[in-house]
Design a protein around this motif. Structure first.
Motif, PDB file in Angstrom:
ATOM      1  N   ILE A  19     -21.135 110.800  55.915  1.00 17.25           N
ATOM      2  CA  ILE A  19     -21.694 109.714  56.710  1.00 17.25           C
ATOM      3  C   ILE A  19     -20.654 109.118  57.659  1.00 17.25           C
ATOM      4  O   ILE A  19     -20.926 108.862  58.833  1.00 17.25           O
ATOM      5  CB  ILE A  19     -22.265 108.619  55.781  1.00 17.25           C
ATOM      6  N   ARG A  20     -19.440 108.920  57.157  1.00 12.00           N
ATOM      7  CA  ARG A  20     -18.449 108.160  57.919  1.00 12.00           C
ATOM      8  C   ARG A  20     -17.551 109.023  58.805  1.00 12.00           C
ATOM      9  O   ARG A  20     -17.027 108.535  59.806  1.00 12.00           O
ATOM     10  CB  ARG A  20     -17.586 107.348  56.949  1.00 12.00           C
ATOM     11  N   VAL A  21     -17.339 110.276  58.424  1.00 13.05           N
ATOM     12  CA  VAL A  21     -16.428 111.130  59.192  1.00 13.05           C
ATOM     13  C   VAL A  21     -17.154 112.312  59.820  1.00 13.05           C
ATOM     14  O   VAL A  21     -16.914 112.663  60.975  1.00 13.05           O
ATOM     15  CB  VAL A  21     -15.251 111.626  58.318  1.00 13.05           C
ATOM     16  N   GLY A  22     -18.040 112.931  59.054  1.00 16.27           N
ATOM     17  CA  GLY A  22     -18.789 114.057  59.604  1.00 16.27           C
ATOM     18  C   GLY A  22     -18.747 115.271  58.705  1.00 16.27           C
ATOM     19  O   GLY A  22     -17.978 115.348  57.742  1.00 16.27           O
ATOM     20  N   SER A  23     -19.569 116.252  59.046  1.00 13.76           N
ATOM     21  CA  SER A  23     -19.719 117.431  58.193  1.00 13.76           C
ATOM     22  C   SER A  23     -18.468 118.301  58.170  1.00 13.76           C
ATOM     23  O   SER A  23     -18.162 118.928  57.160  1.00 13.76           O
ATOM     24  CB  SER A  23     -20.919 118.257  58.648  1.00 13.76           C
ATOM     25  N   ASP A  24     -17.712 118.350  59.287  1.00 12.92           N
ATOM     26  CA  ASP A  24     -16.515 119.194  59.310  1.00 12.92           C
ATOM     27  C   ASP A  24     -15.467 118.702  58.318  1.00 12.92           C
ATOM     28  O   ASP A  24     -14.778 119.505  57.672  1.00 12.92           O
ATOM     29  CB  ASP A  24     -15.922 119.237  60.720  1.00 12.92           C
ATOM     30  N   ALA A  25     -15.317 117.380  58.190  1.00 18.96           N
ATOM     31  CA  ALA A  25     -14.367 116.829  57.223  1.00 18.96           C
ATOM     32  C   ALA A  25     -14.788 117.181  55.801  1.00 18.96           C
ATOM     33  O   ALA A  25     -13.958 117.537  54.959  1.00 18.96           O
ATOM     34  CB  ALA A  25     -14.260 115.311  57.391  1.00 18.96           C
ATOM     35  N   LEU A  26     -16.078 117.076  55.528  1.00 23.44           N
ATOM     36  CA  LEU A  26     -16.596 117.446  54.203  1.00 23.44           C
ATOM     37  C   LEU A  26     -16.300 118.912  53.908  1.00 23.44           C
ATOM     38  O   LEU A  26     -15.811 119.263  52.825  1.00 23.44           O
ATOM     39  CB  LEU A  26     -18.095 117.172  54.144  1.00 23.44           C
ATOM     40  N   LEU A  27     -16.574 119.766  54.874  1.00 22.20           N
ATOM     41  CA  LEU A  27     -16.365 121.201  54.669  1.00 22.20           C
ATOM     42  C   LEU A  27     -14.882 121.531  54.530  1.00 22.20           C
ATOM     43  O   LEU A  27     -14.501 122.418  53.753  1.00 22.20           O
ATOM     44  CB  LEU A  27     -16.986 121.980  55.825  1.00 22.20           C
ATOM     45  N   GLY A  28     -14.034 120.805  55.255  1.00 17.83           N
ATOM     46  CA  GLY A  28     -12.599 121.042  55.128  1.00 17.83           C
ATOM     47  C   GLY A  28     -12.082 120.695  53.749  1.00 17.83           C
ATOM     48  O   GLY A  28     -11.276 121.437  53.162  1.00 17.83           O
ATOM     49  N   LEU A  29     -12.547 119.562  53.210  1.00 17.60           N
ATOM     50  CA  LEU A  29     -12.117 119.165  51.873  1.00 17.60           C
ATOM     51  C   LEU A  29     -12.590 120.151  50.816  1.00 17.60           C
ATOM     52  O   LEU A  29     -11.824 120.554  49.931  1.00 17.60           O
ATOM     53  CB  LEU A  29     -12.637 117.763  51.552  1.00 17.60           C
ATOM     54  N   THR A  30     -13.853 120.555  50.888  1.00 16.27           N
ATOM     55  CA  THR A  30     -14.372 121.505  49.889  1.00 16.27           C
ATOM     56  C   THR A  30     -13.687 122.863  50.017  1.00 16.27           C
ATOM     57  O   THR A  30     -13.499 123.559  49.011  1.00 16.27           O
ATOM     58  CB  THR A  30     -15.896 121.667  50.027  1.00 16.27           C
ATOM     59  N   MET A  31     -13.296 123.234  51.233  1.00 16.72           N
ATOM     60  CA  MET A  31     -12.575 124.494  51.406  1.00 16.72           C
ATOM     61  C   MET A  31     -11.211 124.436  50.718  1.00 16.72           C
ATOM     62  O   MET A  31     -10.804 125.376  50.022  1.00 16.72           O
ATOM     63  CB  MET A  31     -12.409 124.817  52.890  1.00 16.72           C
ATOM     64  N   LEU A  32     -10.491 123.313  50.873  1.00 14.57           N
ATOM     65  CA  LEU A  32      -9.189 123.165  50.230  1.00 14.57           C
ATOM     66  C   LEU A  32      -9.318 123.189  48.702  1.00 14.57           C
ATOM     67  O   LEU A  32      -8.497 123.798  48.010  1.00 14.57           O
ATOM     68  CB  LEU A  32      -8.542 121.855  50.675  1.00 14.57           C
ATOM     69  N   CYS A  33     -10.351 122.543  48.184  1.00 14.74           N
ATOM     70  CA  CYS A  33     -10.577 122.551  46.729  1.00 14.74           C
ATOM     71  C   CYS A  33     -10.861 123.963  46.225  1.00 14.74           C
ATOM     72  O   CYS A  33     -10.383 124.372  45.163  1.00 14.74           O
ATOM     73  CB  CYS A  33     -11.728 121.614  46.369  1.00 14.74           C
ATOM     74  N   SER A  34     -11.631 124.725  46.989  1.00 18.61           N
ATOM     75  CA  SER A  34     -11.959 126.097  46.590  1.00 18.61           C
ATOM     76  C   SER A  34     -10.712 126.975  46.602  1.00 18.61           C
ATOM     77  O   SER A  34     -10.517 127.817  45.716  1.00 18.61           O
ATOM     78  CB  SER A  34     -13.013 126.673  47.533  1.00 18.61           C
TER      79      SER A  34
END
Length: 386
Positions: free
Chosen positions: A355-370
């Motif tokens: 909501i606050r930053v955007g979908s790319d930030a979400l995807l970047g974080l989940t990519m790092l976790c993976s």
């Protein structure tokens, strides 16, 4: 054994499917309770926190009373939780309902089902768990469109009551009459000569590495499952198409679990986890650089579905590579605490990030976790018992 598998499959489909309510009616919940979407998904976080805290406490009841009684009690509590949610008028009562659902979850959801299978299947639990997860992976594919349909006709409150009815009228009788009254865990009698265990118990450092690897993957899987529809909307899909794409994820996940199940003993669970963790960062990259194109969303669903589907099996069966049958229930109960706590943080964190930053930030974080999960699983592979 086949009858037990059917009972557990139906029970897990309903239990997990009903808990997906916020993924479909999250905006309605936010409007009615005057909270933001991230706070709505915080209800799921409450669920996982309570489940994690309760899991170690249930190790003794599972051992003394057996999985059947624990699961029957849990399903009654879950039905009560949905009734409370249906009549909630304030956000605080909404969160109380999730506390009740969390109390039930540690006794009815994945860990409980796998302890039941370990009781009745012994060293064959890995295959039984994989077979069960072939079916339960369809929970979102079945319940997301079903929940959307029911909510459109009776509202989210009516949907909660329907969920309570499914648990009380289907799951409870199935557990009462379809599960063995007492698990038949194969533990050598005191007078018998102990048979050699195929595995050693994992040492402390291996346990911590195992928990960290599984928690990193759980952060991605549980978080994305909760916000997937909203993520696809942020990519430009209309709501009906977002639900349709999201529902198709379950089919892909089941396909991945099927490949792992049919593979039998050709590879172990650690190998499954390594391959699964490698697929998920690729999925994130495709969606980031696809800019909402249908081909990119389709490729994301395929890659992420294959990775998360296989990883779900790996999270449940990797401990079998480090613990023998008699230690499995205790190990799973201990692992469930940190695993559920980290999974609890992911839905509101990813929702807020979206909501606050955007979908790319979400995807970047989940990519790092993976990627971090992948690295830790590679290290675990070197510690597995040969």
């Amino acid at each position: 054994m086949a009858g037990i598998m059917v009972v557990l499959a139906i029970g897990q489909l309903i239990a997990w499917g009903t808990l997906g309510l916020p993924a479909i009616v999250g905006n309605q919940l936010a409007d009615d309770f005057h909270i933001d979407l991230a706070s709505v998904f915080a209800g799921t976080s409450v669920l996982y926190v309570v489940m994690g805290l309760c899991a170690p406490l249930l190790a003794t009841p599972f051992r003394r009373a057996g999985a059947r009684r624990v699961m029957m009690t849990g399903v009654v509590v879950a039905a009560a939780g949905f009734v409370v949610m249906a009549f909630a008028q304030h956000a605080i009562v909404y969160f109380i309902a999730w506390v009740i659902l969390g109390l039930s979850g540690s006794g009815t959801l994945t860990t409980a089902a796998h302890i039941m299978l370990n009781e009745v299947a012994g060293k064959n639990a890995k295959g039984a768990i994989g077979g069960l997860m072939l079916v339960t992976g369809l929970s979102s594919s079945i319940f997301w469109p079903t929940t959307a349909f029911i909510a459109a006709h009776v509202g989210w409150r009516g949907t909660c009551l329907v969920n309570a009815g499914l648990l009380a009228l289907i799951c409870l009788p199935l557990y009462a009459f379809g599960l063995p009254r007492r698990g038949t865990m194969v533990i050598p009698a005191a007078a018998s000569a102990p048979r050699p265990s195929p595995h050693r118990a994992a040492d402390r450092s291996t346990f911590l590495l195992l928990v960290a690897a599984l928690a990193s993957s759980a952060f991605v899987s549980f978080g994305l499952s909760a916000v997937l529809v909203e993520l696809l909307k942020a990519q430009g899909l209309p709501a009906p198409q977002a639900v349709a794409f999201g529902a198709s994820l379950g089919i892909v996940q089941v396909s991945a679990r099927g490949v792992d199940f049919l593979g039998g003993g050709r590879w172990d669970s650690v190998t499954t986890g390594v391959v699964a963790s490698a697929l998920m960062p690729a999925a994130m990259l495709v969606l980031i650089f696809g800019h909402g194109a249908y081909w990119a969303i389709g490729a994301f669903i395929l890659l992420y579905g294959l990775g998360s589907g296989a990883m779900a099996v790996a999270r449940s069966t990797i401990p079998l590579a480090f613990y023998d049958q008699t230690a499995f229930a205790k190990a799973m109960s201990q692992i469930a605490l940190p695993l559920n706590l980290i999974a609890a943080a992911s839905p509101p964190m990813l929702a807020a990030l979206l909501i606050r930053v955007g979908s790319d930030a979400l995807l970047g974080l989940t990519m790092l976790c993976s990627i971090s999960s992948l690295g830790m699983l590679v290290l675990l592979g070197r510690r597995r018992v040969v």
